[in-house]
Design an enzyme around this catalytic site. Structure first.
Site, mmCIF file in Angstrom:
data_model
loop_
_atom_site.group_PDB
_atom_site.id
_atom_site.type_symbol
_atom_site.label_atom_id
_atom_site.label_comp_id
_atom_site.label_asym_id
_atom_site.label_seq_id
_atom_site.Cartn_x
_atom_site.Cartn_y
_atom_site.Cartn_z
ATOM 1 C CD GLU A 178 -3.042 -1.021 0.156
ATOM 2 O OE1 GLU A 178 -3.041 -0.049 -0.618
ATOM 3 O OE2 GLU A 178 -3.870 -1.953 0.080
ATOM 4 C CD GLU A 197 -10.751 -1.339 -8.549
ATOM 5 O OE1 GLU A 197 -11.892 -0.957 -8.229
ATOM 6 O OE2 GLU A 197 -9.776 -1.287 -7.781
ATOM 7 C CG ASP A 236 -6.200 -7.238 -7.449
ATOM 8 O OD1 ASP A 236 -5.144 -7.564 -6.854
ATOM 9 O OD2 ASP A 236 -6.968 -6.365 -7.018
ATOM 10 C CB THR A 277 -1.970 -1.217 -9.240
ATOM 11 O OG1 THR A 277 -3.269 -1.796 -9.145
ATOM 12 C CG2 THR A 277 -1.351 -1.126 -7.856
ATOM 13 N NE ARG A 321 -3.669 2.842 -0.877
ATOM 14 C CZ ARG A 321 -4.923 2.758 -0.487
ATOM 15 N NH1 ARG A 321 -5.554 3.816 -0.044
ATOM 16 N NH2 ARG A 321 -5.570 1.596 -0.509
#
Ligand code: DMJ
Length: 668
Positions: free
Chosen positions: A299, A568, A432, A657, A303
């Site tokens: 994360e 998404e 994913d 992502t 980010r």
């Protein structure tokens, strides 16, 4: 005319002013003759005391100096007036017999936005004309007539005179190595450490010539939504991780200003320069990375590291690269494991890392979706250790057995380096972005790393073979899950990244049936919104495999009916629109934005995730705005509504992502 009268008998240090006899007599007094007046003046002068004469002389001298100064200024003004009027004559065709009353200073008014009158071009000319876009756009010099109004944080417009010194400042803007316009005062000194000077991409010069594409009404609606979200964050959660818009407070996850960092490049792309500058100042002065706190490797990489790298590329400001290097270095202890498969958590202050308390496993998607960022960090700093660490993970996963036609399990052990919990395959949570990063690393590296492409192609074949089905009654193509040989018609909203990734692959020369699959899947993702009462998708849906009377394709379980403002579907809509030009994708995105505004917008500022997408009269707000709503959802919306393919050109950038664009490396 005034004259000075003789002083009264006793000495007084002041001057009395009276009318001359001629003037007292009215206009006829003037006829008494000039000679009389000269004599009388001289007599009066002689009668004055020395002090009185000095005062009068001083007054005359003072008036003379003032006269000279004002004459010079008038000359200047005259010069500029004549210049302006000649400029106007050059640009504005004159109507025969008519001349403009005033030289034109403001830009010509443009069509008002009737849906969003507060965002009409007249009120926000800056939004239309000075978009601060990515480097390849920024090399266009800002228009000279653009700065008319400044907007304070509350969105109130304030008149700002068009000043010569401001124009001068704009013209003195530096063109950075990547073509980003850097205001002279915002570029900071390069760090003393060994951050290398990156090469200037050759593509930059060519695009210099293009005219900016004006922002349209839907993009303005996104800007308005962003501003509303930012207002809440700024007022109640500034510098904290997430806004709690209902309780007007915040929540901390890592205590690193997550929302602020995630939103940096969105502000840049949306042209919100003032907000960007303010956030940048916070990063420069308040972002504390030397902190005794456990952060999740994945994360914080996607980010924070991703957000800082992207902000660096777009703005050219070295402060972002310095901070990126700092956080990247602090995350490196995660790779100190027996297998070199990183732990999930790192203490960035202490330099220690560990797996979750209950297991020594890491999540496969997490350890394989940090590569774009660490590779880019090596590329920028010249320090190979970042790329080496993440490349080793990919090589290792490539070599592992336990895959099912390219599909990977969800967990991997940090001691043995082997997959665990075998037999469960999904494209949703925990797997994913493994698939997403196979393709995107291949693109980032210039399509040379064949193992990545092989794994990607094999995986998509595995998806088709094991996970692809059609629902009833509408025969929507969807992707389910496989657990120990049993198919489940369950699909996470997270899976909706896949149509976009497939389309990106097809755009990069992969087989055309990937594009066909992408089109079918995005239709399904849209239906996950359209078939629900609020027009917003739940977190998870179950598809009907058998036709039953009165049944929809999409079923929602009570535990799954929340919506976290996830990106998404709009992400994939953006890719599909970019590559096909089919306007229906824009229309679908527009519907989604309107439903976010209807059901998740909090009047005092911010948006909230909701608990129940099936109850329009009470969607049950959760009181949390996830950082990805600003980092991803609104950014992809803005890009989806744009017809400018150079606004983050997909042949030059690859999104991580978390929707942070990173450059595709130029061939060596
Ligand atoms: C984001 O943090 C990233 O897109 C991640 O890959 C998946 N989850 C969220 C958004 O839904």
């Amino acid at each position: 005319m005034y004259s000075v009268s003789p002083p009264p008998p006793q000495r007084r240090d002041f001057i009395s002013v009276t009318l001359s006899p001629g003037e007292a007599a009215g206009a006829g007094g003037y006829n008494n003759g000039k000679a009389w007046r000269r004599r009388s003046c001289w007599r009066k002068w002689k009668q004055l005391s020395r002090l009185q004469r000095s005062v009068i002389l001083f007054l005359f001298a003072f008036l003379a100096v003032c006269g000279v100064i004002s004459y010079t200024n008038m000359g200047e003004q005259w010069k500029s007036l004549t210049n302006k009027s000649s400029e106007n004559q050059n640009t504005e065709p004159e109507v025969p017999g008519l001349k403009p009353a005033n030289p034109a200073v403001l830009p010509a008014p443009q069509k008002a936005d009737t849906n969003y009158p507060e965002l009409s071009p007249q009120k926000h000319p800056k939004l239309l004309q000075v978009r601060r876009g990515p480097p390849n756009l920024q090399i266009r010099p800002p228009r000279r007539d653009a700065r008319v109004k400044a907007h304070n944080v509350a969105g109130k417009a304030e008149e700002e005179p068009v000043q010569a010194d401001k124009e001068e400042k704009t013209e003195k803007s530096i063109i950075s190595w990547r073509g980003a316009v850097i205001e002279p005062d915002q570029s900071t000194e390069p760090p003393s450490s060994k951050i290398k000077e990156p090469e200037k991409p050759s593509s930059v010069e060519v695009e210099d010539q293009k005219e900016p594409v004006p922002i349209n009404e839907r993009q303005m609606a996104v800007i308005e939504a962003f501003r509303h979200a930012w207002k809440g964050y700024k007022e109640f959660a500034w510098g904290h991780d997430e806004l709690k818009p209902l309780s007007k407070s915040y929540s901390e996850w890592f205590g690193l200003g997550l929302t602020l960092i995630d939103a940096l490049d969105t502000m840049w792309i949306l042209g919100l320069k003032e907000e960007f500058e303010e956030a940048k100042k916070w990063v420069a002065t308040d972002l504390q990375l030397d902190k005794n706190v456990d952060v999740n490797l994945f994360e914080s990489t996607i980010r924070i590291l991703g957000g800082l790298l992207s902000a660096y590329h777009l703005s050219g400001d070295i402060i972002f690269l310095e901070k990126a290097k700092d956080i990247g270095s602090r995350l490196m202890p995660a790779f100190n494991t027996p297998s070199k498969i990183p732990y999930s958590d790192v203490n960035i202050g202490r330099g220690t890392a560990h797996p979750p308390r209950w297991t020594s496993d890491s999540t496969v998607a997490e350890v394989t979706s940090i590569q774009l960022e660490f590779r880019e960090l090596s590329h920028l700093t010249g320090d190979e250790k970042f790329q080496k660490a993440v490349d080793m993970v990919m090589k290792h996963v490539h070599s592992l057995s336990g895959k099912n036609d390219g599909l990977v399990p969800m967990f991997i052990n940090t001691n043995s380096g082997q997959f665990t919990h075998l037999g469960v395959y999904t494209l949703g949570a925990r797997a994913d972005s493994y698939y997403e990063y196979l393709l995107k690393q291949w693109i980032q590296g210039g399509k040379k790393e064949n193992e990545l492409l092989e794994d990607y192609m094999r995986a998509i074949e595995g998806v088709k073979k094991h996970l692809l089905r059609r629902s009833e009654p509408k025969k929507l193509t969807f992707i389910g899950e496989l657990a120990h040989g049993h198919f489940s018609a369950k699909m996470d909203h997270l899976v909706c990244f896949l149509p976009g990734t497939l389309a990106l692959g097809a755009h990069n020369g992969l087989t055309a049936d990937h594009m066909e699959l992408a089109k079918a899947l995005i239709e399904t993702c849209y239906q996950m919104y359209a078939q629900v009462e609020t027009g917003l998708s739940p977190e998870i849906v179950h598809f009907n495999l058998h036709a039953q009377k009165d049944h929809k394709d999409v079923e929602i379980k009570p535990a799954d009916r929340h919506n976290l403002l996830r990106p998404e579907t709009v992400e994939s809509l953006f890719y599909l629109y970019r590559f096909t030009g089919d306007k229906k994708y824009q229309d679908w995105g527009w519907e989604i934005l309107q439903n976010f505004n209807k059901y998740t917008r909090v009047p005092s500022g911010g948006y909230t995730s909701i608990n129940n997408v099936q109850n329009p009269s009470n969607p049950e707000p959760r009181d949390k705005m996830e950082s990805f709503f600003l980092g991803e959802t609104l950014k992809y919306m803005f890009l989806l509504f744009s017809d400018d393919i150079d606004l983050i050109n997909l042949d030059k950038y690859v999104f991580n992502t978390e929707a942070h664009p990173l450059p595709i490396w130029a061939p060596a």
